[in-house]
Enzyme design. Structure first.
Site, mmCIF file in Angstrom:
data_model
loop_
_atom_site.group_PDB
_atom_site.id
_atom_site.type_symbol
_atom_site.label_atom_id
_atom_site.label_comp_id
_atom_site.label_asym_id
_atom_site.label_seq_id
_atom_site.Cartn_x
_atom_site.Cartn_y
_atom_site.Cartn_z
ATOM 1 N N GLY A 184 42.406 95.232 12.583
ATOM 2 C CA GLY A 184 42.240 96.295 13.559
ATOM 3 C C GLY A 184 42.890 95.873 14.864
ATOM 4 N N ASN A 214 38.809 94.839 21.061
ATOM 5 C CA ASN A 214 38.971 95.206 19.656
ATOM 6 C C ASN A 214 38.290 96.565 19.428
ATOM 7 O OD1 ASN A 214 36.244 94.343 19.790
ATOM 8 N ND2 ASN A 214 36.281 93.802 17.627
ATOM 9 N N PRO A 215 38.490 97.200 18.276
ATOM 10 C CA PRO A 215 38.012 98.582 18.117
ATOM 11 C C PRO A 215 36.524 98.804 18.305
ATOM 12 C CG PRO A 215 39.701 98.136 16.494
ATOM 13 C CD PRO A 215 39.422 96.831 17.184
ATOM 14 N N CYS A 216 35.687 97.808 18.046
ATOM 15 C CA CYS A 216 34.233 98.029 18.239
ATOM 16 C C CYS A 216 33.715 97.559 19.570
ATOM 17 C CB CYS A 216 33.481 97.340 17.122
ATOM 18 S SG CYS A 216 33.692 98.164 15.539
ATOM 19 N N GLY A 217 34.553 96.907 20.361
ATOM 20 C CA GLY A 217 34.206 96.599 21.740
ATOM 21 C C GLY A 217 33.513 95.282 21.988
ATOM 22 N N GLU A 218 33.152 94.539 20.928
ATOM 23 C CA GLU A 218 32.423 93.290 21.163
ATOM 24 C C GLU A 218 33.335 92.142 21.554
ATOM 25 O OE1 GLU A 218 33.671 92.962 16.891
ATOM 26 O OE2 GLU A 218 32.854 94.533 18.184
ATOM 27 N N PRO A 249 29.444 94.094 14.895
ATOM 28 C CA PRO A 249 28.813 94.942 13.880
ATOM 29 C C PRO A 249 28.611 94.159 12.589
ATOM 30 C CG PRO A 249 30.716 96.028 14.867
ATOM 31 C CD PRO A 249 30.754 94.598 15.311
ATOM 32 N N THR A 250 27.461 94.318 11.972
ATOM 33 C CA THR A 250 27.174 93.579 10.733
ATOM 34 C C THR A 250 26.637 94.495 9.649
ATOM 35 O OG1 THR A 250 24.918 93.042 11.456
ATOM 36 C CG2 THR A 250 26.654 91.462 12.024
ATOM 37 N N GLY A 251 27.066 95.758 9.666
ATOM 38 C CA GLY A 251 26.488 96.719 8.733
ATOM 39 C C GLY A 251 26.551 96.300 7.287
ATOM 40 N N THR A 252 27.747 95.936 6.788
ATOM 41 C CA THR A 252 27.887 95.622 5.373
ATOM 42 C C THR A 252 27.331 94.252 5.031
ATOM 43 O OG1 THR A 252 29.892 96.975 5.332
ATOM 44 C CG2 THR A 252 29.523 95.526 3.479
#
Length: 773
Positions: free
Chosen positions: A114, A265-269, A431-434
């Protein structure tokens, strides 16, 4: 994997299990995956055997969860990057450089990374182009080119990461940037965020004038509050753009002396400099809690310290082991050795300690845990520096004088002064969804539990369906320890019962101890007033957050399920930011979904696109034309024409044309057409198309329709493709604490109403699909 939920086994098999080119499995269990990763990441060590065992013990039982690219790629000998996302180089304001940057973006995305871009460097629309006698088309026109490039790579079968575009709040084209994605189908491959400065926020608070300028040339003056309201109106109704507090990011950057950050990066973290890369991993806090659900419940500080220290070493080794799409990215990563160690399972860990997420006690406990993690992480990096050396751009005086470093414990600063430090930045919450689903369905990142229980219907080999209950890790543990009939304590709270201020408080508490940034979604009720919604962003700024992302379900961002939340009589349950709760009546409120009961009228002319499909078993290509209409500001498919010179295709292509067109013209959600076609298997066998097995010609047509729906913005872009082996559904019934409602949307992969917005990502609670936006 026998001791974990079935969905964890399925996630592992689908995303992280090492397989051959023919899809045959090379790994029998998750333990094999841990062994592969541990061996690969111990390679840079002098004592490989020692660290391979240490890394295996670290990964064992999901104590530490490396980011998905590390789990799936390390040790496979595939030409892949183990880094999740990149920020690309600054774009010089000339045509040659612009297209050089476009090429770099394409090469990076081809490997699955990304990317983030700052488009503030391009002159505004209408500015003179010296020497050409013409006017500039502006940065948004070039963003359209990037968007088209991304769609092209995606349609060629490559796995695509998301793209982030940022623009400064003082750029002359900022108003167009804010509204860009309100045009149907435009910039659907991008997430947008405004770079907000401290000066701008002060001007908003003081109701001062704000100048829009480029390279010293003034273009326009408007009130800062007017611009702020435009940003807020757009994200209130359309969920974009996001807001990044860029001065805070740069002022608190450990590398303030050698880099300037203008994008994330795309999720901002991960705020990153030009060619910066993000390397991510998360400590599973649920595995650190002793005596869960007892008065003596507490975190095992000794175990937490050891897990963090080993995780820092493992992640530092990834810098040396990984491949990089561009040499500039490799140089940047190795010069600074930036890593992002974060957390996951925070909400479950709090529940296991009897603490309600969002409460004062939760804020205090979270601060204590994050303080310990920060301390262990920096000490570990200093210890590695004593052994292997500091990152090449380390300069003792400016580094130790940085705002974030000055807040470390005195003995930690002394260790850095003595040994140097291996990694310029060490912490981030991604993000740690998966991977949270993989780790036995723990709560994701720092987010609250979305739902404690839901049902998925699994398609069995004999065609029957088996209802399978999926429950949160903490809930299952509570039932195992306390019994199935034990009433749930009041600290079992989910995302639907929390107020926006509680979300913000938890984000701010975590951010205090993170040197990079964090990914967090602040869930808002659909009927939150516009003024209260704006106050969320102001609270985020005032409490030290580095950015803010909200999600308010509506007819643009997502549909409400049949079961709607009941309005509470307790005003404290719905008081956003301590203001009286009231249903808004302003013009920015989005309306409800209209379900069509009669065919849509056909306009005289329709926009459309024709696709050429070559099927290996056919003598002639098939041409698929899809025409669209604009309905409620959204572009959607209206009719299809399927043509072939092969006379054997005539009857069924005419029938398919008429049936699909009839479905399209009825309106509503017609994405199921894609899944129905893609599920068709030809008993004579399918074919390999562009390196991917397609089970039938009808499935190939379904794939073409899906591609078109994604390109016009009717469907979100799926992160993973392929044929699913099961069908999944989420029950819209009550869970143990309350109804599963309002935040669930249709998943583009399994087609079920199981998609939630969490940490800036879409994650399906049914099939595990995940796309970070």
């Amino acid at each position: 994997m026998s001791s974990v939920a079935p969905i964890s086994q399925q996630i592992w098999d689908m995303k992280y299990r090492h397989k051959s080119a023919d899809a045959s499995a090379k790994e029998k269990s998750i333990e094999d995956t841990w062994s592969r990763v541990a061996k690969a990441l111990a390679e840079p060590e002098k004592n490989k055997a020692k660290w391979e065992k240490r890394f295996y013990d670290l990964l064992k039982d999901y104590k530490f969860l490396p980011a998905g690219r590390i789990l799936s790629g390390a040790g496979t000998k595939r030409k892949v990057t183990l880094f999740n996302c990149f920020v690309m180089g600054n774009i010089p304001d000339d045509m040659s450089s612009i297209f050089d940057n476009l090429k770099e973006a394409a090469l990076t995305m081809q490997q699955g990374g990304g990317i983030g871009y700052n488009f503030s460097t391009l002159r505004p629309k209408g500015a003179p182009v010296h020497g050409m006698g013409s006017d500039a088309s502006g940065p948004l026109s070039f963003m359209d080119v990037w968007d088209s490039m991304c769609r092209t790579i995606m349609s060629a079968g490559s796995r695509r990461g998301a793209m982030m575009a940022t623009m400064r709040c003082d750029h002359p084209d900022i108003l167009d940037f804010i509204k860009a994605k309100q045009d149907p189908g435009r910039l659907r491959m991008f997430n947008l965020s405004v770079l907000v400065t401290d000066a701008f926020m002060n001007a908003v608070k003081q109701d001062e004038a704000w100048e829009l300028s480029f390279e010293g040339t003034h273009y326009r003056t408007l009130q800062a509050r007017e611009l702020w309201d435009e940003i807020m109106r757009a994200t209130y109704a359309f969920a974009e753009p996001g807001v990044i507090f860029i001065d805070r990011i740069n002022n608190r950057n450990n590398l303030h002396y050698c880099e300037t950050i203008t994008s994330t990066n795309p999720c901002g973290e991960q705020p990153l400099p030009p060619y910066g890369a993000c390397l991510l991993g998360s400590v599973n806090l649920t595995k650190m809690i002793n005596d869960p659900f007892e008065k003596t419940a507490e975190i095992d500080v000794t175990q937490l310290d050891q897990v963090v220290r080993d995780a820092i070493r493992l992640m530092d080794n990834v810098v040396d082991v990984s491949g990089y799409p561009l040499s500039e990215q490799a140089h940047e990563a190795k010069a600074k050795r930036r890593i992002g160690l974060g957390i996951t399972g925070l909400a479950d860990a709090l529940i296991m300690c009897g603490i309600k997420y969002g409460s004062d006690e939760a804020v205090k406990q979270t601060r204590d845990w994050m303080s310990q993690i920060r301390r262990s992480a920096y000490l570990a990096s200093a210890d590695i520096a004593a052994e292997k050396g500091s990152f090449p751009l380390y300069e003792e005086e400016p580094y130790l004088n940085g705002q974030t470093i000055q807040e470390l414990d005195k003995d930690v600063r002394s260790a850095i002064k003595k040994n140097g430090i291996r990694n310029a930045l060490v912490t981030s919450v991604a993000p740690t969804g998966t991977i949270s689903l993989l780790a036995d369905n723990i709560s994701s990142g720092l987010e609250p539990v979305f739902s404690f229980s839901y049902t998925r219907n699994v398609l069995m080999p004999d065609g029957s369906r088996k209802a399978e209950e999926v429950t949160d890790y903490a809930l299952r543990l509570y039932r195992r320890l306390k019994g199935n009939d034990a009433p749930l304590p009041d600290y079992f709270v989910d995302a639907q019962t929390l107020t926006p201020p509680e979300h913000v408080r938890m984000q701010a508490a975590v951010q205090e101890y993170i040197d990079s940034s964090i990914s967090k979604t602040i869930n808002c009720p659909e009927d939150i007033s516009f003024e209260n919604f704006k106050n969320i962003y102001m609270q985020a700024y005032d409490t030290g957050c580095k950015g803010c992302t909200t999600y308010r379900p509506n007819d643009v961002t997502g549909a409400v399920l049949e079961v709607k939340p009941e309005k509470s009589n307790d005003p404290q349950e719905s008081l956003p930011l301590n203001e009286p709760f009231s249903k808004p009546e302003d013009s920015f409120e989005a309306g409800g979904i209209v379900y069509m009961t009669k065919p849509l009228d056909r306009p005289g002319t329709l926009p459309g696109q024709t696709y050429k499909l070559r099927w290996p078993e056919s003598n002639h290509a098939i041409y698929i034309t899809l025409n669209d209409i604009i309905q409620d500001g959204r572009r959607r498919p209206f009719e299809i024409f399927i043509n072939s010179k092969n006379v054997e295709h005539f009857a069924w292509t005419v029938a398919l044309t008429r049936m699909i067109s009839a479905v399209f013209r009825r309106g509503g959600d017609v994405s199921f057409v894609v899944e129905e076609l893609k599920a068709v298997f030809d008993p004579r066998g399918g074919a390999w198309v562009k390196g991917k097995y397609v089970p039938s010609l009808l499935a190939a047509i379904g794939g073409m329709i899906e591609t078109h729906m994604i390109q016009i913005g009717f469907l979100p872009t799926p992160e993973i493709t392929g044929d699913d082996v099961e069908e999944v559904s989420v029950a819209a019934s009550s869970n143990e604490r309350g109804p599963l409602h309002s935040l669930l949307r249709q998943c583009p992969q399994c087609g079920e109403a199981g998609l939630i917005k969490s940490e800036g990502c879409d994650t399906c609670t049914s099939c595990g699909y995940s796309k970070c936006s």
